[in-house]
Motif scaffolding. Sequence first.
Motif, PDB file in Angstrom:
ATOM      1  N   LEU A  60       0.822  -1.210   0.000  1.00 55.25           N
ATOM      2  CA  LEU A  60       0.000   0.000   0.000  1.00 55.25           C
ATOM      3  C   LEU A  60       0.857   1.261   0.000  1.00 55.25           C
ATOM      4  N   ALA A  61       1.955   1.227   0.724  1.00 51.48           N
ATOM      5  CA  ALA A  61       2.799   2.416   0.832  1.00 51.48           C
ATOM      6  C   ALA A  61       3.475   2.752  -0.492  1.00 51.48           C
ATOM      7  N   VAL A  62       3.922   1.750  -1.252  1.00 53.50           N
ATOM      8  CA  VAL A  62       4.690   2.014  -2.474  1.00 53.50           C
ATOM      9  C   VAL A  62       3.814   2.055  -3.716  1.00 53.50           C
ATOM     10  N   ARG A  63       2.536   1.739  -3.590  1.00 50.79           N
ATOM     11  CA  ARG A  63       1.650   1.659  -4.764  1.00 50.79           C
ATOM     12  C   ARG A  63       1.647   2.976  -5.517  1.00 50.79           C
ATOM     13  N   GLY A  64       2.033   2.905  -6.794  1.00 46.08           N
ATOM     14  CA  GLY A  64       2.037   4.079  -7.651  1.00 46.08           C
ATOM     15  C   GLY A  64       3.196   5.031  -7.446  1.00 46.08           C
ATOM     16  N   GLN A  65       4.158   4.681  -6.583  1.00 47.07           N
ATOM     17  CA  GLN A  65       5.300   5.550  -6.306  1.00 47.07           C
ATOM     18  C   GLN A  65       6.458   5.255  -7.255  1.00 47.07           C
ATOM     19  N   ARG A  66       7.378   6.194  -7.341  1.00 43.82           N
ATOM     20  CA  ARG A  66       8.601   5.961  -8.106  1.00 43.82           C
ATOM     21  C   ARG A  66       9.518   5.032  -7.317  1.00 43.82           C
TER      22      ARG A  66
END
Length: 545
Positions: free
Chosen positions: A65-71
């Motif tokens: 959830l924390a890294v979803r969609g992040q660079r």
Amino acid sequence: MPPAAATGTVARPAGRPGSTPAAGSRRRWPWRPLLAAVGGLLLLLAFPGYGLAALAPLGPAALALAVRGQRARSGAWLGLVLGLAFFVPLLSWTGVYVGPVPWLALAVAQALFVALLGAAAAATSRLPGWPLWAAALWVAAEALRGRLPFGGFPWGRLGLSQTDGPLLSLAAYGGVPLVSFAVALTGTLLAAALGALHRARRATRPRGPVLRTAALAGAAVLAVPLAGGLAWLPLPGPSLTAGGPTATVAVVQGNVPRAGLDFNAQRRAVLDNHVSRTLELAAAVEAGEQPQPDVVLWPENSSDIDPYTNADAARQIERAAEAVGVPILVGAVVEGPGRFISNTAIVWDPEDGPGRTYVKRHPVPFGEYIPHRDLFRLFSDKVDLVRRDFAAGDAVGVLDIGGVRIGDLICFEVVYDGLVHDVVRGGAGMVVVQTNNATFGFTDESEQQLAASRLRAVEFGRTVVVAATSGISAIVAPDGSLARRSELFTPALFVEDVAQRDSTTLAERLGAAPEGALAAVGVGALLVVAVPGAARRRRARRGRA
């Protein structure tokens, strides 16, 4: 089109200097790093010492959830946060007597692998089927840190949290990597379901497709432990005597005068303790209070005095062997080869004396030898507590002792997949773990190590016997349950009939293949993202040129 319209925002007039910002411009809470930190702590609670195994999937769920969609760069930072929140407390036992520098250095080194995992998970988080790729990347990251540097340190893998519950059964089909994958997949599917529900709540258009996605992900979350529960059906039960001819095995935990790094200074007292407990066993056998064993197992470091060079130590071991009338597996520190010393298991026969040996194949870096000693002395003079380096053995630890063919592992070797696989493939009817945990005091290290033995029992369908100097000694049934166990820093003696099994599990037949396949899936998904991205960057550079 004005920039504000292009991004879907509404332009607002600037406020007067010193005025309060409008509600829409308030700074957002840093929920992603907070979520990653909470995920690391929840993962910690799943491990022995806390024992809330059902919480383990929440660690991978929080990272997903924390890294979803992040660079990738942001993913690396979030992975590092989760890794530190998990490994710093998990490995606190490494600093109990040597201070914080070695402990924190090890924890940070392990957390860096979770940072790599976070970067890879972020990069693949936009791919269709991302929960599967993220779970496979957990296996890839664990495979990497189990090998690098200095042979790796595969402690704290997700699978090692599952000493109870349905997912433990999967060890028999794919070892620790498959259990880790199941834990991670449960977590990433849970993250997908929660994410879909969040999108449905915020959606203004028809919510049916998003709710169906949430329902499918939720059903898959339940399907993973259900599959684990069904996987138990063909596996061995808790019986120690089913599945092969039995041998009577005695385990001696002699204890140490006190915990701490001065363990070696107590070496004669430790040897005397194990001799005394064995003499008590011999007296109990003669009185009919205990059955006659076929073999007696002493732990690692039960004789830190080299019995090949010290005649008095040899006489004491011989005295114990003659009294009990069967061979003793002695854990000794032996001089040589050359300037080195060797962590050695010796089969000591009551008639023939010392016979076959096994030398520990994987000495612990910074514990039993210091790589690049001059360099690391710049960071801590504690490296000189290891005065002489241990040599690594080159033979698999399969020993015939008292008519019993055992697979011997010494201490941390139990967490290395390949070393355990080698002894079972070598024909061991049972697995023995000789260990000394006195230098870790009253910490969770012994419980964490015992968890690895429990998983190995299921993985290979063998009884695992743990002989510890100061605890925890245990006899682990083939289903991972504890038939016997001792407490820390308490003398103990077990005598049990143990079946010598020759059956094979799927995990034994497949070896490292499940880990390799799952890691390849994760790396393949990463390449799907990375290769086109690199090509686009090259084209952009050429265009600017």
